[in-house]
Design an enzyme around this catalytic site. Structure first.
Site, PDB file in Angstrom:
ATOM      1  N   GLN A 113      -3.437   4.728   5.577  1.00 14.86           N
ATOM      2  CA  GLN A 113      -3.339   5.142   4.174  1.00 14.86           C
ATOM      3  C   GLN A 113      -4.183   6.394   3.907  1.00 14.86           C
ATOM      4  O   GLN A 113      -3.795   7.277   3.145  1.00 14.86           O
ATOM      5  CB  GLN A 113      -3.806   3.992   3.277  1.00 14.86           C
ATOM      6  N   LYS A 128      -7.310  -0.321   1.552  1.00 12.87           N
ATOM      7  CA  LYS A 128      -6.279  -1.367   1.556  1.00 12.87           C
ATOM      8  C   LYS A 128      -6.984  -2.700   1.344  1.00 12.87           C
ATOM      9  O   LYS A 128      -8.148  -2.860   1.711  1.00 12.87           O
ATOM     10  CB  LYS A 128      -5.558  -1.375   2.905  1.00 12.87           C
ATOM     11  N   GLY A 167       0.503  -2.202  -5.142  1.00 12.55           N
ATOM     12  CA  GLY A 167       1.132  -3.347  -4.477  1.00 12.55           C
ATOM     13  C   GLY A 167       1.397  -3.102  -3.008  1.00 12.55           C
ATOM     14  O   GLY A 167       1.177  -2.021  -2.481  1.00 12.55           O
ATOM     15  N   ASP A 168       1.853  -4.117  -2.345  1.00  7.78           N
ATOM     16  CA  ASP A 168       2.300  -4.046  -0.950  1.00  7.78           C
ATOM     17  C   ASP A 168       3.061  -5.348  -0.700  1.00  7.78           C
ATOM     18  O   ASP A 168       3.537  -5.982  -1.663  1.00  7.78           O
ATOM     19  CB  ASP A 168       1.090  -3.897   0.001  1.00  7.78           C
ATOM     20  N   ASN A 243      10.762  -5.083  -1.745  1.00  3.95           N
ATOM     21  CA  ASN A 243      10.787  -3.919  -2.630  1.00  3.95           C
ATOM     22  C   ASN A 243      11.317  -2.659  -1.935  1.00  3.95           C
ATOM     23  O   ASN A 243      12.245  -2.002  -2.431  1.00  3.95           O
ATOM     24  CB  ASN A 243       9.367  -3.686  -3.176  1.00  3.95           C
TER      25      ASN A 243
END
Ligand code: NDP
Length: 448
Positions: A113, A128, A167-168, A243
């Site tokens: 990230q 994260k 989100g994840d 998603n």
């Protein structure tokens, strides 16, 4: 030669010290191996203490999350926040709720990230978080209690200018709304600490769709640049049905591509006619409202269901993994190469193993890493933050236009650093571009 010896020494020691963290080691090894020729030419970065600072998270917070289930029993999970690197800006990165979450997975995601965020050119660092809590088979009320407890135990470490989660896996806008609400309640402050909120809670237009849409936008850019072709009429394999997968399928349908697979951790549905809007809406309903599985969807439409199998043995033009890490190994890659796959684009984080990437590159198959391809989500998260901080609301067109602009820029930067002998090594390009950004900030801020 000096950089090769230095990197080998660093990675050997790193592996020894991280034997219990395979995913983290994998991401660090892949990253630094890919930028070796660049390190060779730039003595400024040939410094073992720099490599150590880039791979040691600034802070890791571990906490207990107690919650009461529907039978009145107290349940206990572990929560973590890995604050990886804030040299460019506040820590920014998702929260994952899944039974497979552990410190190795979160450190790999935080490391990735940091560099993905740097590639966007926005002033954001990387982090994260998550928990080994699974949302499967939980009631809405249990999920609410869990989210509230998660924040009660971690709110001190989050903040609009310090650490901004999104989100994840297992965390969509409803979980984000619950966490953002609890944060506001405890702190008595309505600043934007969470992105990925619903529109009810002042989220941004297009945030939910952004990662999946962005992946397809990038696929189109790459097809266009290298083959002068479009995604229209192409046959596409997609994995996952969450998603990212659902919105990637949606964008494919809008652009005339034929998506012939979707999956979950139990199996794959194959639909040679391809998804249409009606089928996709039903899949969304089954997943969101019924908490259902791909098998149920395939049975409703009388489609082929491959139990315990991934999509990669099916013949197609384009493969877009959108589920989780290490979904495509070298065995899958060999089959895909035999089936003449044209391009592989990472929707999920680190879905393709190093050996599989190597195979794709050896056979000149276009390979676009997640750092470029799935950055639509974090980009629209920053756009959400900008809207919240300036008390403004943008329409969908404006958000999409801005997202595409930033993605195109990252894509071009990756070409600049990854071009070699009339080909583009996108892994190398994205990694060098983001490495330079983070490393320069770390060096300029001294030994802190
Ligand atoms: P979701 O929870 O919405 O969906 C995840 C999907 O992947 C589900 O279909 C799930 O199936 C499947 N999956 C999860 N774990 C496994 C596993 N171990 N084996 C097989 N299938 C699995 O998550 P997202 O769609 O948000 O995220 C998917 C990927 O995209 C992740 O790698 C995430 O880090 C990455 N990503 C997400 C972004 C976002 O904005 N959401 C941004 C950038 C990257 P099942 O229900 O069976 O678990």
């Amino acid at each position: 030669m000096k950089s090769f010896a230095l990197l080998t020494k660093f990675l050997n020691t790193f592996e020894l010290n991280h034997k219990d963290q395979p995913e983290f080691f994998q991401s660090v090894q892949e990253f630094f191996s890919s930028i070796l020729p660049f390190l060779y030419d730039h003595s400024k970065y040939q410094d073992i203490s720099l490599l150590k600072r880039l791979t040691e998270p600034e802070r890791i917070i571990q906490f207990r999350v107690c919650w009461i289930d529907d039978s009145g029993k107290t349940q206990i999970n572990t929560g973590w926040r890995v604050q990886f690197n804030s040299s460019i800006g506040p820590f920014k990165g998702g929260i994952r709720f899944h039974e497979s979450v552990n410190i190795s997975v979160l450190k790999f995601l935080g490391f990735e990230q940091t560099f993905k965020n740097a590639l966007t050119n926005f002033p954001i660092g990387g982090g994260k978080g998550g928990s080994n809590f699974s949302i499967k088979k939980k009631s809405k009320v249990e999920i609410e209690r869990f989210c509230q407890s998660f924040i009660l135990n971690s709110y001190k470490y989050l903040g609009a200018n310090t650490d901004i989660p999104a989100g994840d896996i297992g965390v969509g806008y409803s979980e984000i709304d619950l966490m953002a609400g609890m944060m506001r309640k405890i702190c008595g402050d309505s600043s934007c600490v969470f992105t990925g909120k619903s529109l009810f809670s002042s989220g941004s237009q297009l945030r939910e769709e952004s990662t999946g849409y962005g992946v397809i936008y990038l696929t189109e850019l790459a097809l266009n640049y290298h083959h002068n072709e479009s995604i229209n009429k192409k046959k596409v394999l997609i994995s996952g049905s969450g998603n990212v997968a659902i919105h990637a399928i949606e964008k494919c349908i809008q652009m005339g591509a034929r998506v012939i697979t979707a999956s979950d951790s139990d199996g794959t549905v194959v639909d040679l006619e391809g998804f249409n809007i009606e089928k996709l809406n039903r899949l969304k309903f089954i997943k969101k409202e019924l908490n259902g599985r791909i098998q149920q969807y395939s049975e409703e439409f009388g489609l082929i269901y491959l139990k315990d199998k991934s999509p990669w043995s099916i013949s197609a033009d384009i493969a877009i993994p959108c589920a989780t890490q290490n979904e495509i190994n070298e065995v899958d890659a060999e089959i895909m190469i035999k089936n003449n796959i044209k391009i592989v684009v990472e929707g999920s984080n680190m879905p393709v193993t190093k050996k599989a990437i190597q195979l794709f590159q050896n056979y000149d198959i276009l390979f676009i890493p997640g750092k470029i391809a799935n950055s639509g989500g974090v980009i629209v998260s920053v756009l959400e933050k900008i809207q919240n901080s300036t008390y403004s609301v943008w329409n969908k067109n404006k958000v999409e236009k801005e997202m595409k602009k930033v993605m195109k820029n990252s894509y071009r930067t990756s070409i600049k650093y990854g071009e070699e002998k009339k080909k583009v090594n996108y892994v190398r390009g994205a990694n060098i571009a983001s490495f330079v950004k983070v490393a320069d900030a770390v060096i300029s801020q001294g030994s802190i």
